[in-house]
Structures are given as C-alpha cells and as structure tokens.
Design an enzyme around this catalytic site. Structure first.
Site, short mmCIF file in Angstrom:
data_model
loop_
_atom_site.label_atom_id
_atom_site.label_comp_id
_atom_site.label_asym_id
_atom_site.label_seq_id
_atom_site.Cartn_x
_atom_site.Cartn_y
_atom_site.Cartn_z
N ARG A 82 30.99 45.77 40.74
CA ARG A 82 32.03 44.90 40.15
C ARG A 82 31.56 43.47 40.36
O ARG A 82 30.55 43.22 41.01
CB ARG A 82 33.43 45.19 40.73
CG ARG A 82 33.56 45.71 42.10
CD ARG A 82 33.14 44.74 43.17
NE ARG A 82 33.76 43.45 42.99
CZ ARG A 82 33.31 42.32 43.48
NH1 ARG A 82 32.19 42.29 44.17
NH2 ARG A 82 33.93 41.18 43.29
N GLY A 83 32.33 42.52 39.77
CA GLY A 83 31.87 41.14 39.77
C GLY A 83 31.12 40.90 38.47
O GLY A 83 30.23 41.68 38.09
N ALA A 84 31.50 39.82 37.78
CA ALA A 84 31.04 39.63 36.40
C ALA A 84 29.50 39.69 36.23
O ALA A 84 29.00 40.47 35.40
CB ALA A 84 31.61 38.33 35.85
N ARG A 134 34.74 47.84 30.99
CA ARG A 134 35.77 46.90 31.51
C ARG A 134 35.89 45.74 30.51
O ARG A 134 34.87 45.28 29.98
CB ARG A 134 35.40 46.36 32.90
CG ARG A 134 35.59 47.39 34.01
CD ARG A 134 35.43 46.78 35.39
NE ARG A 134 36.65 46.12 35.85
CZ ARG A 134 36.69 45.35 36.94
NH1 ARG A 134 35.60 45.12 37.65
NH2 ARG A 134 37.83 44.82 37.32
N GLN A 147 38.96 43.01 47.68
CA GLN A 147 37.56 42.56 47.62
C GLN A 147 37.27 41.49 48.69
O GLN A 147 36.14 41.38 49.18
CB GLN A 147 37.23 41.98 46.24
CG GLN A 147 37.17 43.00 45.12
CD GLN A 147 38.49 43.16 44.40
OE1 GLN A 147 39.56 42.97 44.99
NE2 GLN A 147 38.45 43.51 43.13
N ASP A 167 35.40 35.36 35.65
CA ASP A 167 34.98 36.43 34.74
C ASP A 167 34.82 35.96 33.31
O ASP A 167 34.12 36.58 32.51
CB ASP A 167 35.98 37.58 34.78
CG ASP A 167 35.82 38.35 36.07
OD1 ASP A 167 36.32 37.88 37.10
OD2 ASP A 167 35.14 39.39 36.06
N ASN A 193 40.03 34.71 36.35
CA ASN A 193 39.41 35.23 37.58
C ASN A 193 40.40 36.21 38.21
O ASN A 193 41.52 36.40 37.71
CB ASN A 193 39.04 34.10 38.54
CG ASN A 193 38.15 34.60 39.67
OD1 ASN A 193 37.18 35.32 39.44
ND2 ASN A 193 38.48 34.25 40.91
N LYS A 194 39.99 36.78 39.32
CA LYS A 194 40.80 37.81 40.00
C LYS A 194 42.25 37.41 40.16
O LYS A 194 42.55 36.25 40.46
CB LYS A 194 40.16 38.06 41.37
CG LYS A 194 40.83 39.08 42.24
CD LYS A 194 41.08 40.40 41.55
CE LYS A 194 39.81 40.99 40.97
NZ LYS A 194 40.10 42.07 39.98
O1 MRU Z 1 37.64 43.20 39.66
P1 MRU Z 1 36.39 42.56 40.16
O2 MRU Z 1 36.11 42.84 41.61
O3 MRU Z 1 35.21 42.85 39.27
O4 MRU Z 1 36.67 40.99 40.04
C1 MRU Z 1 35.67 40.10 40.41
C2 MRU Z 1 36.08 38.68 40.34
O5 MRU Z 1 37.20 38.37 40.00
C3 MRU Z 1 35.04 37.66 40.64
O6 MRU Z 1 35.61 36.51 41.19
C4 MRU Z 1 34.30 37.28 39.34
O7 MRU Z 1 33.82 38.41 38.71
C5 MRU Z 1 33.18 36.36 39.60
S1 MRU Z 1 31.87 37.18 40.44
C6 MRU Z 1 30.59 36.13 40.70
#
Ligand code: MRU
Length: 350
Positions: free
Chosen positions: A53-55, A96, A203, A244, A254-255
């Site tokens: 996970r994470g963009a 996703r 996370q 994201d 973002n999250k």
């Molecule tokens: O749902 P996730 O864990 O994929 O969400 C991740 C985030 O919100 C991060 O802050 C974002 O992807 C940036 S990662 C460098």
C-alpha cells in the site's frame, strides 16, 4: 518467507528468481515476511488486500504486475499475448481507485509496450521487466530529491507530526514524508516524530512507528484524536504527510484523517507540508471533489482483524481517504523543489 529487514534498509518490493516479492504489510510489525507473486492477478490481489500500500509502492507493484504477465506469456502467439496483456492492464487498474500513481505507472508501462510492438513477444517481456526495474530505481531517486528539498524546511530539533505511513514501506525506498524526515536526520538535524495511529487500518501505529524504531529516529505514537491537544500545548512544530493524488488546483487526497490534521494545523499556526512526487499530481482532475475516494470494508471500522467490537447491524462508513483543500497546504514538496501555497497557476507552471 520470513525473517527481519536488512539493517537500515527496507526493501518493500524486490525481484527474486523471476518473481516479485513484497513485504506483507498486513502482518507488520508482529511478523516480517515476503510474499511472492508471479502474475498480474496476484499483484492486483495484493494491492487490493493491502499487502502492499502507499501510492508510489502501488505504482511500482503494478509496473511489475505488467512485466510478470508479459514474462508468463512470452511463448504465446502475438494475438494471444496482446489479449492477455490487455486483461492484465484491466485487472490492475481495478485494484484500488484513489492513488493516481497506479494509473500513472500503468500508462507508462503501456507506452513502453506500444513502443515495442515490432519486436518478438519474448523481447517485449524482457524490455517491460527492465522498465519496471527502472521505475523502482527512479522512485528512490525521486524520494531522495524530495528529501533534500524538504529537509531544508525542518529546523534542528523540530517535532514533526505525520499521519498514516508515507515511508519506505509506501514507496520503493526512503519514503516521501518520512523520506524528508530521514534526509533531515542524515543532514545532522535532531528530528523527533509524532506518529498518528491512523484509524482504522493503523498504518501509523503498525508501519510508521516500526520504520522509525528500526532506524532509532525518536518516535512517539498517539491516537488520532490527540493531535489537537498536542498542538494546543505547543508540542508540534510541523506536519508532513504524503498524498495519493493532488488535483490541478492543489487539493490533496490522503489517508482519512489528514483533513482534520490540516485544519488543526492552520488553527495553531503550524506549517502543513505535503511530500508529493510529480507522479502524484493529476492535472486532469480540476479539484479535490472529483478525486475518486475508495470505500473499504465495514469490518475495518467495526473491529480489527478477527476482533469485532461494534454492535452487529450498525451502519458504517469507511472512506479510506479525504481531501485537504489547497488553501490549508503550506507547501508541496516535490522532486523539482518546494511549491509554497500551491494553487492552479503554480501547478500548471510545473
Ligand atoms: O491506504 P494506504 O495505506 O495505501 O494509504 C496510504 C497513504 O495515505 C499515504 O499517505 C499515501 O499513499 C502517500 S505514500 C508515500
């Protein structure tokens, strides 16, 4: 495959013996293990299930998903190869919806594939794998460049709040928001991190705290509803988060919970920075209202893993991301430099 990370280096994704290995982020920090992937479908499943996970990490994984599919089908007739590749692109694109890096990476792989059309199928597969390797290496270079630009914004001794995990685990390495913190520490600054737990998927508690503890960067874990109190007591000097997707007007997805932190930061006069590789800026989307926001399963809110605590039958919302309006963003930190008070004109200028 279990074990522990190599000292000081988290390899979120790695290529081993013709397969893509990913750290299984669902089980960290209790367990450190790699899962192996040999097809686009397996990679798409791991993106959907949050193994990765994470963009930026999602983008790199998708690039390898395409390469894996090409390698699997390298003996196919050209027409069959094309069909299977199209199916691989489609399955990965559905994994996703919010992180634009996924679609950016797929578009790059498609462009590479199109340029190879005249070559034999096996050669196409090898070239697509080389492209995925290059995108992985590039992501680390980009994170290091963002780190260098962003580190200058942090004073020696700064106490920095972050939300979710935008670290090495969310990228090919180094991280975006945590990359800025790592670069500041490497430059000799004494930085301490306050990590929001990040309900509901945790996370912050599971991943950010783990990364910082591994590297002995001082970290304090709080639940999400404690950030305002710490700000009101003068215990936070800056906020840095990842993203994201950034819309053309500078609105930041973002999250879930990031918007709340940004509002609080503004109330307390604390700078709110967003570490944002260029691959996360989506100029095709006018503003944050049009960013697709993923809704995740209700069980993430009614409990955690096998432990469910909410009343059965309760109705639940679980949007996984929120949108912070550009006006609350002090600066975007990109690999090309820092964009203060981002807006449509400044982003178009990029
Ligand atoms: O749902 P996730 O864990 O994929 O969400 C991740 C985030 O919100 C991060 O802050 C974002 O992807 C940036 S990662 C460098």
């Amino acid at each position: 495959m279990t074990g522990s990370p190599q000292a000081g280096r988290v390899q979120t994704l790695r290529w081993r013996d013709g397969q893509l290995e990913m750290i299984d982020q669902r089980v960290l920090p209790a367990e450190f293990r790699y899962l192996r992937h040999d097809s686009a479908e397996a990679v798409a499943r791991s993106i959907r299930d949050m193994v990765v996970r994470g963009a930026p990490a999602i983008g790199c994984a998708a690039a390898y998903g395409i390469a894996l599919e090409a390698l699997r089908e390298r003996d196919a007739a050209p027409a069959d190869f094309t069909l299977r590749m199209e199916r691989a692109f489609a399955v990965l694109a559905q994994s996703r919806p919010t992180a634009v890096n996924l679609f950016w990476a797929l578009a790059r792989m498609r462009k590479c594939w199109q340029a190879l059309a005249a070559q034999p199928v096996a050669a196409q597969a090898q070239a697509l794998l080389a492209q995925a390797h290059e995108m992985l290496a590039e992501d680390i270079r980009v994170n290091r460049a963002m780190g260098a630009h962003g580190a200058a914004l942090l004073a020696d001794g700064a106490r920095v709040l972050t939300h979710c995990n935008a670290g090495a685990l969310a990228t090919a390495g180094h991280g975006t928001a945590l990359g800025v913190i790592r670069s500041a520490v490497e430059a000799g600054k004494r930085i301490s991190v306050i990590a929001d737990e990040t309900r509901p998927f945790l996370q912050g508690a599971r991943l950010t705290a783990w990364e910082m503890v591994q590297e002995r960067i001082p970290v304090t874990l709080i639940t999400d509803n404690m950030a305002g109190f710490l700000m009101s007591r003068g215990e936070i000097d800056a906020v840095i988060v990842g993203t994201d997707r950034v819309a053309a007007n500078g609105d930041v997805a973002n999250k879930i919970g990031t918007y709340m932190v940004a509002v609080l930061a503004r109330r307390h006069g604390i700078p709110f920075y967003v570490a944002c590789p260029m691959s996360t800026i989506d100029l095709s989307i006018a503003d944050g209202a049009a960013i697709p926001i993923e809704e995740r399963p209700r069980q993430e809110v009614t409990g955690f893993r096998d432990h469910q605590w909410a009343a059965e039958g309760v109705s639940v919302r679980n949007p996984s991301f929120d949108v912070t309006p550009a006006e609350l963003v002090s600066a975007l930190i990109t690999e090309r430099g820092v964009i203060r008070q981002p807006n449509r004109e400044r982003l178009a200028g990029l």
